[in-house]
Design an enzyme around this catalytic site. Sequence first.
Site, PDB file in Angstrom:
ATOM      1  CB  SER A 142      -0.650  -0.007   1.176  1.00  0.00           C
ATOM      2  OG  SER A 142      -1.457   1.396   1.345  1.00  0.00           O
ATOM      3  CE1 TYR A 152      -3.443  -2.219   4.942  1.00  0.00           C
ATOM      4  CE2 TYR A 152      -3.182   0.013   4.616  1.00  0.00           C
ATOM      5  CZ  TYR A 152      -3.473  -1.102   4.307  1.00  0.00           C
ATOM      6  OH  TYR A 152      -3.638  -1.298   2.698  1.00  0.00           O
TER       7      TYR A 152
HETATM    8  N1  LIG Z   1      -8.863  -0.524  -1.344  1.00  0.00           N
HETATM    9  C1  LIG Z   1      -7.958   0.101  -1.076  1.00  0.00           C
HETATM   10  O1  LIG Z   1      -7.795   1.562  -1.023  1.00  0.00           O
HETATM   11  C2  LIG Z   1      -6.255  -0.443  -0.926  1.00  0.00           C
HETATM   12  C3  LIG Z   1      -5.513   0.506  -0.972  1.00  0.00           C
HETATM   13  C4  LIG Z   1      -4.013  -0.115  -0.674  1.00  0.00           C
HETATM   14  C5  LIG Z   1      -3.813  -1.343  -0.449  1.00  0.00           C
HETATM   15  N2  LIG Z   1      -5.015  -2.003  -0.496  1.00  0.00           N
HETATM   16  C6  LIG Z   1      -4.804  -3.705  -0.331  1.00  0.00           C
HETATM   17  O2  LIG Z   1      -5.488  -4.567  -1.198  1.00  0.00           O
HETATM   18  C7  LIG Z   1      -5.737  -5.759  -0.570  1.00  0.00           C
HETATM   19  C8  LIG Z   1      -7.479  -5.928  -0.893  1.00  0.00           C
HETATM   20  O3  LIG Z   1      -8.000  -4.585  -0.632  1.00  0.00           O
HETATM   21  P1  LIG Z   1      -9.701  -4.602  -0.672  1.00  0.00           P
HETATM   22  O4  LIG Z   1     -10.016  -3.138  -0.724  1.00  0.00           O
HETATM   23  O5  LIG Z   1     -10.130  -5.633  -2.056  1.00  0.00           O
HETATM   24  O6  LIG Z   1     -10.021  -5.373   0.520  1.00  0.00           O
HETATM   25  P2  LIG Z   1     -11.457  -6.017   0.787  1.00  0.00           P
HETATM   26  O7  LIG Z   1     -11.658  -5.867   2.324  1.00  0.00           O
HETATM   27  O8  LIG Z   1     -12.730  -5.884  -0.141  1.00  0.00           O
HETATM   28  O9  LIG Z   1     -11.014  -7.578   0.533  1.00  0.00           O
HETATM   29  C9  LIG Z   1     -10.064  -8.354   1.379  1.00  0.00           C
HETATM   30  C10 LIG Z   1     -10.656  -9.655   1.609  1.00  0.00           C
HETATM   31  O10 LIG Z   1      -9.594 -10.295   2.429  1.00  0.00           O
HETATM   32  C11 LIG Z   1     -10.197 -11.524   3.265  1.00  0.00           C
HETATM   33  N3  LIG Z   1      -9.458 -11.685   4.323  1.00  0.00           N
HETATM   34  C12 LIG Z   1      -9.592 -11.032   5.192  1.00  0.00           C
HETATM   35  N4  LIG Z   1      -8.376 -11.924   6.263  1.00  0.00           N
HETATM   36  C13 LIG Z   1      -8.198 -12.783   5.790  1.00  0.00           C
HETATM   37  C14 LIG Z   1      -7.506 -14.173   6.046  1.00  0.00           C
HETATM   38  N5  LIG Z   1      -7.044 -14.129   7.341  1.00  0.00           N
HETATM   39  N6  LIG Z   1      -7.182 -15.169   5.190  1.00  0.00           N
HETATM   40  C15 LIG Z   1      -7.830 -15.173   3.805  1.00  0.00           C
HETATM   41  N7  LIG Z   1      -8.592 -13.994   3.606  1.00  0.00           N
HETATM   42  C16 LIG Z   1      -8.875 -12.929   4.386  1.00  0.00           C
HETATM   43  C17 LIG Z   1     -11.655 -10.884   3.494  1.00  0.00           C
HETATM   44  O11 LIG Z   1     -12.494 -11.805   3.917  1.00  0.00           O
HETATM   45  C18 LIG Z   1     -12.025 -10.285   1.928  1.00  0.00           C
HETATM   46  O12 LIG Z   1     -12.570 -11.003   1.255  1.00  0.00           O
HETATM   47  C19 LIG Z   1      -5.690  -5.536   0.883  1.00  0.00           C
HETATM   48  O13 LIG Z   1      -4.323  -6.440   1.077  1.00  0.00           O
HETATM   49  C20 LIG Z   1      -5.578  -4.300   1.113  1.00  0.00           C
HETATM   50  O14 LIG Z   1      -4.560  -4.017   2.193  1.00  0.00           O
HETATM   51  C21 LIG Z   1      -6.198  -1.848  -0.497  1.00  0.00           C
END
Ligand SMILES: NC(=O)c1ccc[n+]([C@@H]2O[C@H](COP(=O)([O-])OP(=O)(O)OC[C@H]3O[C@@H](n4cnc5c(N)ncnc54)[C@H](O)[C@@H]3O)[C@@H](O)[C@H]2O)c1
Length: 249
Positions: A142, A152
């Site tokens: 991120s 985070y």
């Molecule tokens: N959306 C953003 O703005 C953003 C920005 C930077 C980084 N990210 C990173 O991208 C990734 C996905 O983001 P998103 O917005 O799609 O998230 P989201 O919350 O929509 O989806 C995350 C998924 O991870 C699953 N999960 C959580 N804990 C878990 C575990 N212990 N084992 C297996 N699965 C698990 C959840 O059930 C969910 O389906 C994350 O790693 C997040 O940190 C997102």
Amino acid sequence: MGFVGRTAFITGAGNGIGKDMAKHIVANGGNVIIADVDEAAGRAAATEIGADRVLAVHCDVADQNSVESAVKAGAERFGGLDILVNNAGLHLTKWNVPITTLDEDAWKLILGVNVIGIVNCARAARPFLAEGKSPAIVSLSSITGYLSNTVYGITKLAVRGLTVGLASEFAPDGIRVNAIAPGAIASENALAELAENDVINQMINNYQLIHRGGTTTDIVQAMEFLCTDSASFITGQTLQVSGGFPLYI
Ligand SMILES: NC(=O)c1ccc[n+]([C@@H]2O[C@H](COP(=O)([O-])OP(=O)(O)OC[C@H]3O[C@@H](n4cnc5c(N)ncnc54)[C@H](O)[C@@H]3O)[C@@H](O)[C@H]2O)c1
């Protein structure tokens, strides 16, 4: 080499960015294992994608046994693994807090998922990837991993470090290892929370060089680049996909 005939194991693909990656890979001729701790979400995503080239498995990335069973089930179903996407993560407001404000148990929980989860998946997938076609690992860091001023952010800084370390450790098996550092991306869960505080508009107007919202498609395309032969000479890198944030501050 694109996605045709290749198999991707994507953690956290029941929702958001991971689900859209799964859709894209299947639409482009690949097989996908949706590995999510939320079994119902994983199954629903598989039903939505609807191809016989997708398998939903229960997987808690923080639990080595759970990861090993999920990886084995996926590799058995499709005859191997070529791509690992470490997308599962704990994120958003609860975890974007100052470093000393979380207690030890909460720290262990987020480190287990966001950091050790990647180690567990890389370790379990390695023997299959080593036999795979143009094997590649992509992890989700991120942009907060460059600011490193929240719990985070520290976990996502660690993802950048793991990317360098695993690239070197897995190179003898021909496995490339890279990461993506997204800015604010309008996945359903992120949008629900960030929109509430107008964070996305602030990012777009005040902090990004490119003044539009980031989409899951932006991240899917970066994943495609890093997992396919367009990036065959690239390993150990973290690609910022953030509209120029945080270069502006
Ligand atoms: N959306 C953003 O703005 C953003 C920005 C930077 C980084 N990210 C990173 O991208 C990734 C996905 O983001 P998103 O917005 O799609 O998230 P989201 O919350 O929509 O989806 C995350 C998924 O991870 C699953 N999960 C959580 N804990 C878990 C575990 N212990 N084992 C297996 N699965 C698990 C959840 O059930 C969910 O389906 C994350 O790693 C997040 O940190 C997102």
